[in-house]
Design an enzyme around this catalytic site. Structure first.
Site, PDB file in Angstrom:
ATOM      1  N   LYS A  22       0.836  -1.209   0.000  1.00  0.00           N
ATOM      2  CA  LYS A  22       0.000   0.000   0.000  1.00  0.00           C
ATOM      3  C   LYS A  22       0.866   1.253   0.000  1.00  0.00           C
ATOM      4  O   LYS A  22       0.649   2.168  -0.794  1.00  0.00           O
ATOM      5  CB  LYS A  22      -0.899  -0.003   1.248  1.00  0.00           C
ATOM      6  CG  LYS A  22      -1.581   1.343   1.496  1.00  0.00           C
ATOM      7  CD  LYS A  22      -2.479   1.323   2.714  1.00  0.00           C
ATOM      8  CE  LYS A  22      -1.797   1.581   4.035  1.00  0.00           C
ATOM      9  NZ  LYS A  22      -1.532   2.990   4.362  1.00  0.00           N
ATOM     10  N   ASN A  23       1.854   1.294   0.904  1.00  0.00           N
ATOM     11  CA  ASN A  23       2.600   2.542   1.081  1.00  0.00           C
ATOM     12  C   ASN A  23       3.627   2.795  -0.015  1.00  0.00           C
ATOM     13  O   ASN A  23       4.287   3.835  -0.022  1.00  0.00           O
ATOM     14  CB  ASN A  23       3.254   2.593   2.468  1.00  0.00           C
ATOM     15  CG  ASN A  23       2.206   2.785   3.554  1.00  0.00           C
ATOM     16  OD1 ASN A  23       1.040   3.075   3.249  1.00  0.00           O
ATOM     17  ND2 ASN A  23       2.604   2.629   4.803  1.00  0.00           N
ATOM     18  N   CYS A 126      -5.782  13.191  12.996  1.00  0.00           N
ATOM     19  CA  CYS A 126      -5.632  11.798  12.576  1.00  0.00           C
ATOM     20  C   CYS A 126      -5.636  10.945  13.828  1.00  0.00           C
ATOM     21  O   CYS A 126      -5.192  11.384  14.887  1.00  0.00           O
ATOM     22  CB  CYS A 126      -4.316  11.693  11.814  1.00  0.00           C
ATOM     23  SG  CYS A 126      -3.728  10.040  11.593  1.00  0.00           S
ATOM     24  N   ARG A 131       0.225  14.756  13.364  1.00  0.00           N
ATOM     25  CA  ARG A 131       0.717  14.647  11.980  1.00  0.00           C
ATOM     26  C   ARG A 131       0.668  15.965  11.199  1.00  0.00           C
ATOM     27  O   ARG A 131      -0.079  16.110  10.234  1.00  0.00           O
ATOM     28  CB  ARG A 131      -0.035  13.543  11.241  1.00  0.00           C
ATOM     29  CG  ARG A 131       0.152  12.203  11.915  1.00  0.00           C
ATOM     30  CD  ARG A 131      -0.538  11.089  11.188  1.00  0.00           C
ATOM     31  NE  ARG A 131       0.242  10.523  10.103  1.00  0.00           N
ATOM     32  CZ  ARG A 131      -0.192   9.542   9.330  1.00  0.00           C
ATOM     33  NH1 ARG A 131      -1.383   9.043   9.509  1.00  0.00           N
ATOM     34  NH2 ARG A 131       0.561   9.070   8.362  1.00  0.00           N
ATOM     35  N   VAL A 174       8.798  10.211   5.922  1.00  0.00           N
ATOM     36  CA  VAL A 174       8.597   9.428   4.701  1.00  0.00           C
ATOM     37  C   VAL A 174       7.866  10.283   3.663  1.00  0.00           C
ATOM     38  O   VAL A 174       8.307  10.441   2.525  1.00  0.00           O
ATOM     39  CB  VAL A 174       7.786   8.148   5.011  1.00  0.00           C
ATOM     40  CG1 VAL A 174       7.425   7.405   3.744  1.00  0.00           C
ATOM     41  CG2 VAL A 174       8.566   7.245   5.959  1.00  0.00           C
ATOM     42  N   ASP A 316       4.542   0.779  12.006  1.00  0.00           N
ATOM     43  CA  ASP A 316       3.376   0.106  11.416  1.00  0.00           C
ATOM     44  C   ASP A 316       3.260  -1.361  11.842  1.00  0.00           C
ATOM     45  O   ASP A 316       2.291  -2.029  11.485  1.00  0.00           O
ATOM     46  CB  ASP A 316       3.429   0.190   9.882  1.00  0.00           C
ATOM     47  CG  ASP A 316       3.154   1.600   9.386  1.00  0.00           C
ATOM     48  OD1 ASP A 316       2.670   2.429  10.178  1.00  0.00           O
ATOM     49  OD2 ASP A 316       3.435   1.869   8.200  1.00  0.00           O
ATOM     50  N   ARG A 408      -8.678  -0.903   4.240  1.00  0.00           N
ATOM     51  CA  ARG A 408      -7.812   0.154   3.702  1.00  0.00           C
ATOM     52  C   ARG A 408      -6.424  -0.400   3.379  1.00  0.00           C
ATOM     53  O   ARG A 408      -5.774   0.094   2.469  1.00  0.00           O
ATOM     54  CB  ARG A 408      -7.641   1.282   4.731  1.00  0.00           C
ATOM     55  CG  ARG A 408      -8.901   2.059   4.982  1.00  0.00           C
ATOM     56  CD  ARG A 408      -8.616   3.239   5.867  1.00  0.00           C
ATOM     57  NE  ARG A 408      -7.594   4.085   5.245  1.00  0.00           N
ATOM     58  CZ  ARG A 408      -7.066   5.152   5.815  1.00  0.00           C
ATOM     59  NH1 ARG A 408      -7.457   5.511   7.017  1.00  0.00           N
ATOM     60  NH2 ARG A 408      -6.162   5.866   5.191  1.00  0.00           N
TER      61      ARG A 408
HETATM   62  N1  EPU Z   1       5.912  14.961  10.699  1.00  0.00           N
HETATM   63  C1  EPU Z   1       5.942  16.276  11.073  1.00  0.00           C
HETATM   64  N2  EPU Z   1       5.807  17.209  10.097  1.00  0.00           N
HETATM   65  C2  EPU Z   1       5.661  16.879   8.768  1.00  0.00           C
HETATM   66  C3  EPU Z   1       5.645  15.521   8.405  1.00  0.00           C
HETATM   67  C4  EPU Z   1       5.776  14.573   9.414  1.00  0.00           C
HETATM   68  O1  EPU Z   1       6.069  16.616  12.246  1.00  0.00           O
HETATM   69  O2  EPU Z   1       5.542  17.795   7.937  1.00  0.00           O
HETATM   70  C5  EPU Z   1       6.029  13.941  11.771  1.00  0.00           C
HETATM   71  C6  EPU Z   1       4.800  13.045  11.855  1.00  0.00           C
HETATM   72  O3  EPU Z   1       3.773  13.654  12.591  1.00  0.00           O
HETATM   73  C7  EPU Z   1       5.357  11.811  12.520  1.00  0.00           C
HETATM   74  C8  EPU Z   1       6.776  11.730  11.950  1.00  0.00           C
HETATM   75  O4  EPU Z   1       7.075  13.038  11.454  1.00  0.00           O
HETATM   76  O5  EPU Z   1       5.416  12.011  13.897  1.00  0.00           O
HETATM   77  C9  EPU Z   1       6.962  10.736  10.823  1.00  0.00           C
HETATM   78  O6  EPU Z   1       5.952  10.928   9.867  1.00  0.00           O
HETATM   79  P1  EPU Z   1       6.137  10.528   8.331  1.00  0.00           P
HETATM   80  O7  EPU Z   1       6.056  11.781   7.520  1.00  0.00           O
HETATM   81  O8  EPU Z   1       7.365   9.703   8.192  1.00  0.00           O
HETATM   82  O9  EPU Z   1       4.862   9.629   8.087  1.00  0.00           O
HETATM   83  P2  EPU Z   1       3.867   9.642   6.832  1.00  0.00           P
HETATM   84  O10 EPU Z   1       4.639   9.852   5.582  1.00  0.00           O
HETATM   85  O11 EPU Z   1       2.715  10.507   7.109  1.00  0.00           O
HETATM   86  C10 EPU Z   1       4.121   7.094   6.307  1.00  0.00           C
HETATM   87  C11 EPU Z   1       3.194   5.926   6.183  1.00  0.00           C
HETATM   88  C12 EPU Z   1       2.666   5.564   7.566  1.00  0.00           C
HETATM   89  C13 EPU Z   1       3.854   5.205   8.442  1.00  0.00           C
HETATM   90  C14 EPU Z   1       4.837   6.383   8.500  1.00  0.00           C
HETATM   91  C15 EPU Z   1       6.091   6.084   9.278  1.00  0.00           C
HETATM   92  C16 EPU Z   1       2.211   6.085   3.986  1.00  0.00           C
HETATM   93  C17 EPU Z   1       1.017   6.338   3.156  1.00  0.00           C
HETATM   94  N3  EPU Z   1       2.078   6.245   5.296  1.00  0.00           N
HETATM   95  O12 EPU Z   1       3.357   8.152   6.858  1.00  0.00           O
HETATM   96  O13 EPU Z   1       1.847   4.416   7.378  1.00  0.00           O
HETATM   97  O14 EPU Z   1       3.410   4.902   9.737  1.00  0.00           O
HETATM   98  O15 EPU Z   1       5.221   6.748   7.147  1.00  0.00           O
HETATM   99  O16 EPU Z   1       6.752   5.004   8.746  1.00  0.00           O
HETATM  100  O17 EPU Z   1       3.261   5.724   3.478  1.00  0.00           O
HETATM  101  C18 EPU Z   1       0.012   2.989   7.789  1.00  0.00           C
HETATM  102  O18 EPU Z   1       0.258   2.449   6.702  1.00  0.00           O
HETATM  103  O19 EPU Z   1      -0.791   2.491   8.629  1.00  0.00           O
HETATM  104  C19 EPU Z   1       0.693   4.244   8.120  1.00  0.00           C
HETATM  105  C20 EPU Z   1       0.242   5.085   9.051  1.00  0.00           C
END
Ligand code: EPU
Length: 429
Positions: A22-23, A126, A131, A174, A316, A408
Site C-alpha cells: 500500500k505505502n 488523525c 501529523r 517518509v 506500522d 484500507r
Molecule cells: N511529521 C511532522 N511534520 C511533517 C511531516 C511529518 O512533524 O511535515 C512527523 C509526523 O507527525 C510523525 C513523523 O514526522 O510524527 C513521521 O511521519 P512521516 O512523515 O514519516 O509519516 P507519513 O509519511 O505521514 C508514512 C506511512 C505511515 C507510516 C509512517 C512512518 C504512507 C502512506 N504512510 O506516513 O503508514 O506509519 O510513514 O513510517 O506511506 C500505515 O500504513 O498504517 C501508516 C500510518
C-alpha cells in the site's frame, strides 16, 4: 458495516501470497501526475485506499484504466493500472478528499512541479497523532515555492518553476521525502535531500521515477541527489511486496503456532522485525519463494523494542507485536517514537484479557497465559489488525468491528488467513 468474526485456537499452516505494498502503491500512483504520458503500474493491491486515490487522481484529470485479466491470472495477483495525466484539469485537492486519506496531500509535490501551482487542503487530525505538514511546506519553500495557508488550504505557487536546493529535514519523514523527490525531479538544477527517509518505499518510488526519466542517486541512504530534468515520460513499474503485510502475517503465525510460507515476501526489507520475531521464539528462514515462518508449541519470550525509521522496527508493526507479546512468558517493553498517539489498541487488547500498562510512550506488556474472545474495534488500520492477531489466539469468539479500517490496507485478509486454517469470516451487515 462489516465485521470480522474469529474463533481462536487454530494454528496457521500453508501459504499466504503477499500483496503489493500500500505505502509504495500510493506515492507511485501520485507520481503519474508528473507526466502527460502513461505510467503503468503492476502488482497494485486491491485496497480501499487505492480505490480512493484513483478517485482523487481522477479529479485532477488522471485517466485510470485497469487492465483486463490475462489467461491464468486470478484475483490473487494485483491489478495493473494505466495512469495517464494527459492534462491536469484541476490543481485543487479539497478537504473532503484529503481528510479521508492523508497521503493524498502528497499530490502537492507533482502539481506544483508540473503546473506551478497547487491548492491542497490541510489534512487535519488523525487517529494516531497530530501529523503536521510543516516539513513538506519548508521543503517546497526551499525549492522556491511561495506558500500561504488560506481557508484551511496550503496554497503553493511557483509560476517560473521550482529551483533545486539543499533540503535538510530536522526529523525523518517518509511523506515529505516522497514529495520532495517528486518535486525536485522537475526542478531546475540539483537538489540534495539530507536526513532523507531510507524506507524501501522511497527506493521503489525513486526506481520508478528513474524509469520515467528522472535523475536520482542515493535513494535508500540518508542523502538523496536529484538532478532536475525538463520532462518525465512513460514507464512501467511493479509495486514492491508489502513488508508490513508480511510482518503482520509472520506475527500471526508466531502467535498461533504452525508453519506458513509468506510467498513473494522480501527478507532484505524486514531484517529488524524478523530478528525481533526470532527473539520472541519464531523460526524464520528465507527461501527462493519468500519467507518461511514456523513455531512449534514452545512458549513465547518477551522483548524490548523501540520503533524507529527504517531500518529500525517499523511503527506500522508496533500494534501487531504488542498483540503477540501479550502471551509471552514475561514482561515486554515497547516504546513508540514516531507517532504520539499510536496506542489505541491497548484498551481493546485489554478487553481480550491482555495486561498492558502505559507509561508515556512506553507500553509495558506483562504476558498472560490466555486471552479470551470479545467484541473489539479500533480506529486505525494497524491497530485493527493487531486485534485480529490476538483473536486468532484467544479462546472462543472475537468480533472485530469497523472492518473498513482493515480493508484500507489488507487485501482479502479473511481469505488469506482462512486458507491457512484460521476460523475467520466476514459478517456483512
Ligand atoms: N511529521 C511532522 N511534520 C511533517 C511531516 C511529518 O512533524 O511535515 C512527523 C509526523 O507527525 C510523525 C513523523 O514526522 O510524527 C513521521 O511521519 P512521516 O512523515 O514519516 O509519516 P507519513 O509519511 O505521514 C508514512 C506511512 C505511515 C507510516 C509512517 C512512518 C504512507 C502512506 N504512510 O506516513 O503508514 O506509519 O510513514 O513510517 O506511506 C500505515 O500504513 O498504517 C501508516 C500510518
Amino acid at each position: 458495516m462489516d465485521r470480522i468474526r474469529i474463533v481462536g485456537g487454530n494454528p496457521l499452516n500453508g501459504t499466504i501470497a503477499i500483496s503489493g505494498a500500500k505505502n509504495a502503491a500510493l506515492p507511485l500512483m501520485i507520481a503519474s501526475l508528473l507526466t502527460e504520458e502513461t505510467l503503468t503500474l503492476d502488482n497494485v493491491p486491491r485496497l480501499a485506499d487505492v480505490a480512493m486515490l484513483k478517485r482523487i487522481l481522477g479529479n485532477h484529470g488522471v485517466d485510470c484504466m485497469v487492465h483486463g485479466k490475462r489467461a491464468g491470472q486470478n484475483g490473487l495477483s494485483g491489478e495493473t493500472l494505466d495512469l495517464t495525466a494527459g492534462a491536469i484539469v484541476d490543481t485543487t485537492a479539497p478537504y473532503e478528499m484529503v481528510s479521508r486519506m492523508r497521503a493524498s496531500f502528497w499530490v502537492i509535490g507533482p502539481l506544483i512541479a508540473r503546473m506551478g501551482q497547487a491548492r491542497v487542503s490541510l489534512p487535519g487530525g488523525c487517529a494516531i497523532g497530530t501529523r503536521p505538514v510543516d516539513l513538506f511546506i519548508e521543503a517546497l519553500k526551499c525549492l522556491g515555492a511561495d506558500i500561504d495557508i488560506d481557508g484551511g488550504n496550503v496554497v503553493a505557487r511557483a509560476p517560473r518553476g521550482l529551483v533545486g536546493n539543499r533540503v535538510v529535514f530536522p526529523r525523518v519523514t517518509v511523506g515529505a521525502t516522497h514529495v520532495t523527490m517528486m518535486a525536485a525531479a522537475l526542478a531546475r538544477g540539483e537538489t540534495v535531500i539530507e536526513n532523507a527517509a531510507r524506507e524501501p518505499e522511497i527506493v521503489d518510488l525513486a526506481q520508478c521515477l528513474t524509469k520515467m526519466g528522472a535523475r536520482i542517486a542515493g535513494a535508500g541512504t540518508a542523502t538523496i541527489h536529484i538532478e532536475g530534468v525538463d520532462r518525465l515520460g512513460a514507464a512501467r513499474h511493479s509495486v514492491m511486496p508489502d513488508r508490513i503485510e508480511t510482518g503482520t502475517y509472520a506475527m500471526a503465525v508466531a502467535m498461533t503456532g504452525g508453519d506458513v510460507l509468506l510467498e513473494g515476501a522480501s527478507p532484505a526489507i524486514l531484517e529488524k522485525p524478523l530478528q525481533v520475531l526470532s527473539e520472541v521464539g519464531a523460526e524464520i528462514s528465507a527461501t527462493n519463494s519468500g519467507i518461511h515462518v514456523r513455531r512449534n508449541g514452545a512458549g513465547l519470550s518477551p522483548v524490548d523494542v523501540v520503533t524507529a525509521p527504517f531500518p529500525g522496527f517499523p511503527t506500522d508493526l508496533q500494534a501487531q507485536l504488542m498483540a503477540l507479546v501479550c502471551r509471552a512468558q514475561g514482561t515486554s517493553h515497547i516504546r513508540e517514537t514516531i507517532f504520539e498517539n499510536r496506542f489505541m489498541h491497548v484498551q481493546e487488547l485489554a478487553r481480550l484479557g491482555a495486561d498492558i500498562h502505559l507509561d508515556g510512550q512506553v507500553a509495558i506488556v506483562r504476558g498472560v497465559s490466555r486471552l479470551r474472545g470479545a467484541q473489539v474495534m479500533a480506529t486505525d488500520l494497524r491497530a485493527s489488525v493487531s486485534l485480529v492477531i490476538a483473536g486468532l489466539a484467544a479462546e472462543g469468539e472475537t468480533v472485530v468491528n469497523r472492518v473498513y479500517h482493515l480493508d484500507r490496507g489488507f487485501e482479502r485478509i479473511e481469505e488469506k488467513l482462512g486458507g491457512c486454517g484460521a476460523a475467520i469470516e466476514r459478517l456483512t451487515a
